[in-house]
Design an enzyme around this catalytic site. Structure first.
Site, PDB file in Angstrom:
ATOM      1  N   TYR A 177       0.837  -1.207   0.000  1.00  0.00           N
ATOM      2  CA  TYR A 177       0.000   0.000   0.000  1.00  0.00           C
ATOM      3  C   TYR A 177       0.864   1.246   0.000  1.00  0.00           C
ATOM      4  O   TYR A 177       2.038   1.223   0.399  1.00  0.00           O
ATOM      5  CB  TYR A 177      -0.964   0.011   1.191  1.00  0.00           C
ATOM      6  N   CYS A 178       0.279   2.354  -0.482  1.00  0.00           N
ATOM      7  CA  CYS A 178       0.930   3.659  -0.466  1.00  0.00           C
ATOM      8  C   CYS A 178      -0.167   4.723  -0.424  1.00  0.00           C
ATOM      9  O   CYS A 178      -1.327   4.399  -0.155  1.00  0.00           O
ATOM     10  CB  CYS A 178       1.851   3.835  -1.675  1.00  0.00           C
ATOM     11  N   THR A 179       0.164   5.964  -0.675  1.00  0.00           N
ATOM     12  CA  THR A 179      -0.803   7.051  -0.517  1.00  0.00           C
ATOM     13  C   THR A 179      -1.985   6.943  -1.482  1.00  0.00           C
ATOM     14  O   THR A 179      -3.140   6.941  -1.066  1.00  0.00           O
ATOM     15  CB  THR A 179      -0.117   8.414  -0.701  1.00  0.00           C
ATOM     16  N   ILE A 206      -4.200   4.593   0.429  1.00  0.00           N
ATOM     17  CA  ILE A 206      -4.753   4.968   1.730  1.00  0.00           C
ATOM     18  C   ILE A 206      -5.929   5.923   1.579  1.00  0.00           C
ATOM     19  O   ILE A 206      -6.930   5.824   2.305  1.00  0.00           O
ATOM     20  CB  ILE A 206      -3.659   5.631   2.598  1.00  0.00           C
TER      21      ILE A 206
END
Length: 322
Positions: A177-179, A206
């Site tokens: 996961y990342c932004t 996110i």
């Protein structure tokens, strides 16, 4: 009450034959729509975050989706009281997010996309590892509960950490996961290339997880690359995880040190911020170049006669046809 502005976060891996020509056309379109923000253009696609009045942002999304190259863009949209940027920058680069993995095409092979609720339902299984592929300053202010984090200051360092990950988690399912999802496209693809078999990614990152799954079990705030710095995403079980750099109390107020030579980007509570006049230490407080502190810890860059048309190769031609 509805806020009048929108902030758009998006990316798209799609071939762009002439990035420089596209950059100029796209920059002009953004100016015509009164948008501000940062957009990166490359042969592999587009990566951007912009702000503007809601109706202008709606028009921008409509125009983008009308182009077959960008029809699949999944815009993440936040409301705002005003612009999240002060300038409009559209730049060409070799990659839309710097990874050094120029040979990887996420359209050919990448990790399986999980929608937010699928990610939420899968993340706590015993055979799963949740992997944060962001930089240290990002995950220090907020990350998923029990997530594996990497000691990296920039995403381009990610490939160096994969051998270490393989030793520990080669038999696990990896959920990256990342932004907003863009880093995971190449990170998950590289993990597959390096021999991991079950690799997934949080679709929309996110930000989308906060909107569609309530941000459950994301602890702290999500670091964002605009004037907001960090935003709340968890409306289910929120928790502060970052601590004041000076006194150690729980706090998620991200600031830059008032000493521009230091410019350390960390959490500093309001009390310490005022006591040190925005500095991260007594040494920085006494620095002769220390900037005036207004309580925010955010220092607007000088506009220096900012011209939104600066850098256009065909500016005169555009002026003639204006």
């Amino acid at each position: 009450m509805n806020k009048p502005y929108s902030i758009l976060l998006y990316y798209c891996y799609t071939p762009i034959a002439d990035p420089e020509e596209f950059r100029e056309q796209h920059h002009l379109m953004c100016l015509e729509l009164n948008l501000l923000g940062r957009i990166i253009v490359s042969k592999e696609g587009l990566n951007g975050t912009v702000s503007g009045l809601k109706e202008d942002c709606e028009k921008y999304m409509e125009l983008m989706h009308a182009d077959p190259r960008f029809a699949k863009i999944d815009f993440k949209v936040d409301e705002s009281e005003g612009h999240a940027f002060t300038k409009m920058h559209v730049r060409t680069k070799s990659e839309i997010v710097h990874s050094g993995l120029l040979h990887i095409d996420p359209n050919a092979r990448t990790g399986k996309h999980l929608e937010p609720k699928e990610f939420r339902d899968m993340k706590d299984r015993d055979d799963v590892v949740v992997l944060d592929v962001r930089s240290d300053y990002e995950y220090n202010v907020g990350r998923f509960k029990n997530a594996v984090t990497l000691d990296i200051e920039n995403f381009r360092e990610f490939p160096e950490k994969v051998a270490e990950l393989k030793e520990k988690y080669k038999d696990k399912k990896i959920l990256t996961y990342c932004t907003g999802g863009i880093k995971c496209e190449k990170a998950s693809a590289f993990l597959l290339e390096q021999g991991f078999e079950d690799v997934y990614q949080l679709h929309g990152g996110i930000i989308k997880y906060g909107k569609e799954a309530g941000g459950e079990d994301f602890e702290g705030k999500c670091y964002v690359f605009d004037n907001r710095v960090a935003v709340d995403v968890n409306s289910v079980n929120p928790k502060v995880i970052s601590t004041c750099y000076v006194c150690g109390t729980e706090d998620d107020r991200m600031v830059n040190c008032a000493n521009p030579v230091c410019n350390l980007h960390v959490a500093i509570c309001e009390k310490c911020g005022w006591e040190l006049e925005g500095a991260c230490s007594t040494e920085c407080k006494g620095h002769p170049e220390k900037r005036p502190y207004d309580g925010t810890g955010y220092y607007q860059k000088e506009m220096n006669g900012y011209n939104p048309l600066k850098g256009f190769n065909r500016r005169k031609k555009n002026d003639v046809h204006a």
